[in-house]
Every structure is written in C-alpha cells, then in structure tokens.
Design a protein around this motif. Structure first.
Motif, short mmCIF file in Angstrom:
data_model
loop_
_atom_site.label_atom_id
_atom_site.label_comp_id
_atom_site.label_asym_id
_atom_site.label_seq_id
_atom_site.Cartn_x
_atom_site.Cartn_y
_atom_site.Cartn_z
N GLY A 7 0.81 -1.22 0.00
CA GLY A 7 0.00 0.00 0.00
C GLY A 7 0.83 1.25 0.00
O GLY A 7 2.00 1.26 0.36
N LEU A 8 0.16 2.30 -0.42
CA LEU A 8 0.85 3.59 -0.59
C LEU A 8 0.71 4.46 0.64
O LEU A 8 1.36 5.47 0.77
CB LEU A 8 0.25 4.31 -1.81
CG LEU A 8 0.29 3.48 -3.11
CD1 LEU A 8 -0.44 4.20 -4.23
CD2 LEU A 8 1.75 3.20 -3.48
N ARG A 13 -0.19 1.88 9.62
CA ARG A 13 0.52 0.67 10.05
C ARG A 13 -0.46 -0.49 10.18
O ARG A 13 -1.62 -0.28 10.58
CB ARG A 13 1.21 0.92 11.39
CG ARG A 13 2.24 2.04 11.27
CD ARG A 13 3.55 1.68 11.83
NE ARG A 13 4.58 2.66 11.44
CZ ARG A 13 5.86 2.38 11.45
NH1 ARG A 13 6.26 1.19 11.84
NH2 ARG A 13 6.75 3.28 11.08
N ILE A 14 0.01 -1.69 9.80
CA ILE A 14 -0.79 -2.90 9.93
C ILE A 14 -0.15 -3.72 11.04
O ILE A 14 1.03 -4.07 10.97
CB ILE A 14 -0.80 -3.73 8.63
CG1 ILE A 14 -1.20 -2.84 7.44
CG2 ILE A 14 -1.72 -4.93 8.78
CD1 ILE A 14 -2.62 -2.31 7.49
N LEU A 260 -11.11 -2.86 7.31
CA LEU A 260 -9.95 -2.18 6.73
C LEU A 260 -10.37 -1.06 5.79
O LEU A 260 -9.79 0.04 5.79
CB LEU A 260 -9.05 -3.18 5.99
CG LEU A 260 -7.80 -2.57 5.33
CD1 LEU A 260 -6.96 -1.77 6.34
CD2 LEU A 260 -6.95 -3.65 4.67
N ARG A 261 -11.43 -1.28 5.02
CA ARG A 261 -11.91 -0.21 4.12
C ARG A 261 -12.33 1.01 4.94
O ARG A 261 -12.07 2.16 4.54
CB ARG A 261 -13.07 -0.69 3.28
CG ARG A 261 -12.66 -1.55 2.09
CD ARG A 261 -13.91 -2.13 1.42
NE ARG A 261 -13.56 -3.09 0.40
CZ ARG A 261 -13.38 -2.74 -0.88
NH1 ARG A 261 -13.52 -1.49 -1.25
NH2 ARG A 261 -13.07 -3.66 -1.78
N GLY A 262 -12.98 0.76 6.07
CA GLY A 262 -13.36 1.89 6.94
C GLY A 262 -12.13 2.70 7.30
O GLY A 262 -12.15 3.94 7.25
N CYS A 263 -11.05 2.02 7.63
CA CYS A 263 -9.79 2.70 7.99
C CYS A 263 -9.20 3.40 6.77
O CYS A 263 -8.84 4.58 6.85
CB CYS A 263 -8.82 1.67 8.56
SG CYS A 263 -7.23 2.34 9.05
N LEU A 264 -9.16 2.74 5.64
CA LEU A 264 -8.56 3.33 4.43
C LEU A 264 -9.35 4.55 3.96
O LEU A 264 -8.80 5.46 3.34
CB LEU A 264 -8.49 2.29 3.31
CG LEU A 264 -7.50 1.14 3.55
CD1 LEU A 264 -7.66 0.06 2.50
CD2 LEU A 264 -6.06 1.68 3.56
N GLN A 312 -5.54 -7.17 -1.03
CA GLN A 312 -6.13 -6.48 -2.19
C GLN A 312 -6.54 -5.06 -1.83
O GLN A 312 -6.28 -4.11 -2.55
CB GLN A 312 -7.32 -7.28 -2.73
CG GLN A 312 -6.88 -8.49 -3.55
CD GLN A 312 -8.03 -9.45 -3.83
OE1 GLN A 312 -9.08 -9.40 -3.17
NE2 GLN A 312 -7.85 -10.34 -4.79
N ASP A 313 -7.15 -4.91 -0.65
CA ASP A 313 -7.52 -3.56 -0.20
C ASP A 313 -6.30 -2.66 -0.12
O ASP A 313 -6.31 -1.52 -0.57
CB ASP A 313 -8.15 -3.62 1.20
CG ASP A 313 -9.57 -4.18 1.18
OD1 ASP A 313 -10.19 -4.19 0.09
OD2 ASP A 313 -10.04 -4.62 2.23
N LEU A 314 -5.22 -3.20 0.41
CA LEU A 314 -4.02 -2.37 0.61
C LEU A 314 -3.36 -2.03 -0.71
O LEU A 314 -2.86 -0.91 -0.90
CB LEU A 314 -3.03 -3.08 1.55
CG LEU A 314 -3.49 -3.14 3.01
CD1 LEU A 314 -2.65 -4.13 3.81
CD2 LEU A 314 -3.46 -1.76 3.65
N LEU A 315 -3.39 -2.95 -1.64
CA LEU A 315 -2.77 -2.67 -2.94
C LEU A 315 -3.55 -1.59 -3.68
O LEU A 315 -3.00 -0.79 -4.42
CB LEU A 315 -2.72 -3.96 -3.78
CG LEU A 315 -1.64 -4.96 -3.34
CD1 LEU A 315 -1.78 -6.27 -4.08
CD2 LEU A 315 -0.25 -4.34 -3.55
N LEU A 316 -4.85 -1.55 -3.39
CA LEU A 316 -5.68 -0.55 -4.10
C LEU A 316 -5.66 0.78 -3.37
O LEU A 316 -6.18 1.78 -3.82
CB LEU A 316 -7.13 -1.07 -4.20
CG LEU A 316 -7.31 -2.32 -5.08
CD1 LEU A 316 -8.73 -2.85 -4.97
CD2 LEU A 316 -6.94 -2.01 -6.52
N ALA A 317 -5.09 0.78 -2.17
CA ALA A 317 -5.19 2.00 -1.33
C ALA A 317 -4.26 3.09 -1.90
O ALA A 317 -3.17 2.78 -2.33
CB ALA A 317 -4.77 1.69 0.10
#
Ligand code: G3I
Length: 317
Positions: A7-8, A13-14, A260-264, A312-317
């Motif tokens: 992710g960008l 932090r995860i 995670l989407r809520g966080c992103l 996948q969520d993080l790669l799209l973030a």
C-alpha cells in the motif's frame, strides 16, 4: 510482500496483538509476527495484573521484551492498556480503598507504567471499554469511586508521564453508528472542550459472521476524523461458528474487508491491528462457545481468504 509492506499509505501501520508465550516458543509464529506487521500490541503483558501483581512490585520483563522485539523489527508499539475494569491485580480489586486512596493508586499506576515506557510507545490505549452498549458509562470501581472524571484524569496523567505517546480511548461494538459510538463521540467532544489531552479513538473490531458487518463504519469514523482525532482499528478478528468452511471463510473475509476499508477511507486512521493472526492462539474459542477460527491464518499458518482480501484492499489504497 507482507501485509505491513503493502500500500501507498505510509502513515498507516498494519499490526497484530502478540502472545508472548507463543513468541518465545513458536518459531513460525515469531517469524510471522516479525515479518508481516509494522506495529505490535501486547495481548496481555502490559495489563495491570501482569505488571504489578503485588502492590509496589513491578514486573516489566515480558513487556520490555515485546518493545525490544518491535524495535529490532522496525515496528511501532501500541500500549495496551493503562486503565480497564478487567485483568486488575487482586490486591486492587480485593482492597477496600477510599476514593482518595484509589485515585492516588490509579495516578501512581499510570505515571509509573507510562513513565517506564516513556518514548517507546507510539499509541497508548489509556482508557479501555469505558462504555456500555446503551451509551451509559460502564459500572466499575473507577466510575463508582472516582466518578466520570476518572477518564479525563487518566489522559492528563498519561500525557504528563509520556508527552510523546498518542493517547487513545478504546472500545468494542463502536464500529458502526450506534448509541455506544455516539456516546463515545459526545464524550470526546466534551473532553476536547476541557482541553483533555486525547489524541485518538481505538475501535476494537471484534466481529462475528453471525452478525452483519458494520457497513456504516466509514460514516462513524468520519465523525471522529472531523474532530481532528486519529482513529485505529485496534483488535480486529472475525469469528465463525465451528466447524469453519469455505463459505464461512468468505463471510469472514468480508468482515475484515469492511473494517480495513473503513480505515482506508478515514484520513487519520493510522493503524489497523488484528487481535492475533493465527487460529493456533486465539482468545475466541475460550470465550465464545462454538465459535472460533477468527484469524487471518489458520493453525498451520496457511493464509485464509481474509488475508487475500486485506492485501487487495491495501494494494488498491
Ligand atoms: O497468565 C495466566 C496463567 O498464569 C494461568 O495459568 C492461566 C490459567 O488461569 O491464565 C493466564 O492468564 C490468562 C491471560 O489471558 C493470559 O493468557 C487469563 O486467564 C485469560 O483470561 C486472559 O485472557 C485475555 C482476555 O483479554 C482477558 O480479558 C486474552 O488473552 C486477551 O486476548 C483478551 O484481550 C481483550 C483485550 O485486552 C481488550 N478487548 C477485548 C479483548 C478480548 O477479550
């Protein structure tokens, strides 16, 4: 790639909660805890019953070991937790203290613990689980003896002891917009008006596939973001009725994905932490009869659909 490395959003932090017994005994566990995550939280070893089992006798050994582990792996540490109604030492819960004595005991505990880790804790869960689901304050020795002001006091004492740590209030069942999250929001507004040093809200994220995922999580988190507060998903896990199967694992992946989407989608969400990462060590089966398999990896450390959903969520973030 690893979860923490994707992710960008460099500011996100995860992390994972860490079981110190597993860390010492289980090499694959240690490798995953070190390699997949960029923050760590002690599952138990910074809790009052562990650090001060006997009044006045501190045992920081296990907690210091986690802080050293994190430093060696370039990870930040979420401190958990300075003030809670649970896992308190017997000398405290069985003692018969006046309000004044209890306040002095609490102040000393927060000052000593936050002071011991000064400069080494990124985010502290200063107050944990202060609310009931209906939005009233939870009955505890703290509320009964000290009144609601114990919350502001805890944050002020923590700030005095470690000016650099970000100070969070943490709770569960506050993922969506509901009576509990709204009461917490209103408390934080009040605390900020009183210039209480509170920096963030921790949303635990303990879900079950038997209940709907909190699809309004981004609306909820935006309320805190709009106050200029940081937010974090602090204890994510998604339990399933046992035995698990692929359908349940897909539903589980959706639960993690929603969190995670809520966080992103929340500008100041700075951490997404899972409450343990392998089914081999989880608090869930011992707490929820017939439920389990709540983590990203199974007991053989094989990644589940939820892990892929997060990557996948993080790669799209
Ligand atoms: O360390 C003792 C050990 O000496 C003893 O032999 C053993 C058997 O009695 O108990 C061990 O302590 C256990 C401790 O975990 C460490 O393993 C406690 O019994 C057990 O109750 C405790 O459970 C923890 C639970 O909090 C207590 O409420 C879980 O590991 C931990 O995952 C869980 O974490 C909480 C967060 O702190 C706050 N949010 C909710 C979350 C889940 O309850």
């Amino acid at each position: 790639d690893t979860l923490g490395g994707l992710g960008l959003r460099a500011d996100l932090r995860i992390g994972t909660a860490v079981d110190m017994a597993a860390l010492a005994a289980d090499a694959p566990y240690r490798a995953k805890a070190a390699g997949e995550f960029t923050s760590v939280t002690p599952e138990n070893v910074m809790k009052w019953e562990v650090v001060e089992k006997e009044r006045g006798t501190y045992d920081w050994a296990a907690a210091d070991e986690l802080v050293d582990f994190a430093r060696a792996n370039g990870q930040l540490v979420r401190g958990h937790t300075l003030l809670w109604h649970n896992q308190l030492p017997a000398w405290l819960t069985e003692g018969d203290f006046s309000a004044g004595e209890l306040r002095a005991i609490l102040r000393k505990h927060i000052t000593d613990e936050a002071g011991h880790f000064k400069g080494r804790i990124w985010q502290w869960d200063v107050v944990n689980e202060a609310f009931n689901d209906d939005g009233t304050l939870r009955d505890s020795i703290w509320l009964r003896k000290l009144g609601p002001g114990y919350i502001a006091d805890a944050f002020r004492w923590a700030r005095q002891a470690d000016p650099k740590a970000k100070l969070f209030i943490n709770d569960y069942n506050i993922e969506g917009v509901n009576a509990k999250s709204t009461a917490l929001h209103d408390l934080v507004v009040e605390l900020r008006k009183q210039h209480v040093p509170i920096d963030g809200v921790g949303i635990q994220g303990h879900l079950s596939v038997q209940y709907n995922a909190p699809h309004d999580i981004a609306d909820n988190m935006k309320r805190f973001d709009d106050l200029g507060l940081e937010t974090a998903i602090t204890e994510a896990d998604v339990r399933v009725p046992m035995p698990s199967d692929s359908t349940k694992q897909e539903a589980q992946a959706e639960g993690y994905d929603v969190l995670l989407r809520g966080c992103l989608l929340t500008r100041r969400c700075t951490d997404f932490t899972v409450w343990g990462f392998t089914d081999k060590y989880s608090w869930v089966p011992g707490t929820f009869e017939g439920e389990g398999a709540a983590n990203l990896f199974d007991e053989n450390y094989a990644a589940k659909p939820a892990y892929k959903a997060l990557t996948q969520d993080l790669l799209l973030a």
